[in-house]
Design an enzyme around this catalytic site. Sequence first.
Site, PDB file in Angstrom:
ATOM      1  N   GLU A 101       3.870  -7.612  13.508  1.00 42.13           N
ATOM      2  CA  GLU A 101       3.093  -7.870  14.717  1.00 42.13           C
ATOM      3  C   GLU A 101       2.563  -9.292  14.747  1.00 42.13           C
ATOM      4  O   GLU A 101       2.155  -9.797  15.780  1.00 42.13           O
ATOM      5  CB  GLU A 101       1.949  -6.861  14.877  1.00 42.13           C
ATOM      6  CG  GLU A 101       0.890  -6.893  13.809  1.00 42.13           C
ATOM      7  CD  GLU A 101       1.177  -5.997  12.615  1.00 42.13           C
ATOM      8  OE1 GLU A 101       0.210  -5.587  11.966  1.00 42.13           O
ATOM      9  OE2 GLU A 101       2.358  -5.735  12.298  1.00 42.13           O
ATOM     10  N   ARG A 130       0.821  -1.218   0.000  1.00 43.89           N
ATOM     11  CA  ARG A 130       0.000   0.000   0.000  1.00 43.89           C
ATOM     12  C   ARG A 130       0.848   1.257   0.000  1.00 43.89           C
ATOM     13  O   ARG A 130       0.388   2.311  -0.435  1.00 43.89           O
ATOM     14  CB  ARG A 130      -0.999  -0.053   1.150  1.00 43.89           C
ATOM     15  CG  ARG A 130      -2.079  -1.113   0.902  1.00 43.89           C
ATOM     16  CD  ARG A 130      -2.959  -1.373   2.101  1.00 43.89           C
ATOM     17  NE  ARG A 130      -2.226  -1.857   3.256  1.00 43.89           N
ATOM     18  CZ  ARG A 130      -1.887  -3.129   3.472  1.00 43.89           C
ATOM     19  NH1 ARG A 130      -2.218  -4.055   2.598  1.00 43.89           N
ATOM     20  NH2 ARG A 130      -1.233  -3.478   4.552  1.00 43.89           N
TER      21      ARG A 130
END
Length: 179
Positions: free
Chosen positions: A99, A62
Site C-alpha cells: 500500500e 509477523r
Amino acid sequence: MLDPSYIRDRIRTVTDWPQPGVMFRDITPLLQDPKTLRVLVESFVLRYMDRDLDLVAGIDARGFILGSIVAYELNLGFVPIRKKGKLPFTTVAETYELEYGSAAVELHADACRPGDRVLLIDDLIATGGTMMAGKRLVERLGGTVLEGAAIVDLPELGGSRRLRDAGLPLFTLVDFEGH
C-alpha cells in the site's frame, strides 16, 4: 465462537507509520498477553485442525510468529517466506506492490514439494500483494495453497477482494475500516 471485538480491542493503531497517512495495525499487544495469544492461536488451530494440510507458510515477519505456533499446534512443518536477501539457500522470488511501495519475497527452492497442501498465514491483509506473492511462490514449487489466513483484514484497500477474485479462499478474524 470468538467475539471479534476481543481481538480487535487489543490491536494498537499507530497513526502515520511507516509514513504519513498510514494507520498501522500493530498486533504486538495480542502477543504480549498470554491469554490473548492463546485465544488467537486457538482460533486458527480450531479452524484448521481437521484440514488435510502438509505445511504452514508464514510471511515475513509477523506471519512467522503466528504461523510457527499454528504449525506446531497442528503438528505440521513450517516454512518462512522472507523478504528478499534474507534466506541463505537457493530461492525463488516474487515481486509485489504494497500500500506504500513495492517489495520482493523469497522462499527456499526446497520449501515444499509438488502436491503439498499449504496454509498461508500473515498478520494482516492490506493490498493483498504480499499474500499473492506467497501464493505464487508456493505454486511455483508445485504446492497448493488451500487457504490464506490473517488476523486483520483492511477491506478498504481491496486486498481481500483481489485475493478472493484470484481464487484464494481467505480466513480473517477481524477487519478495520480505514487503513
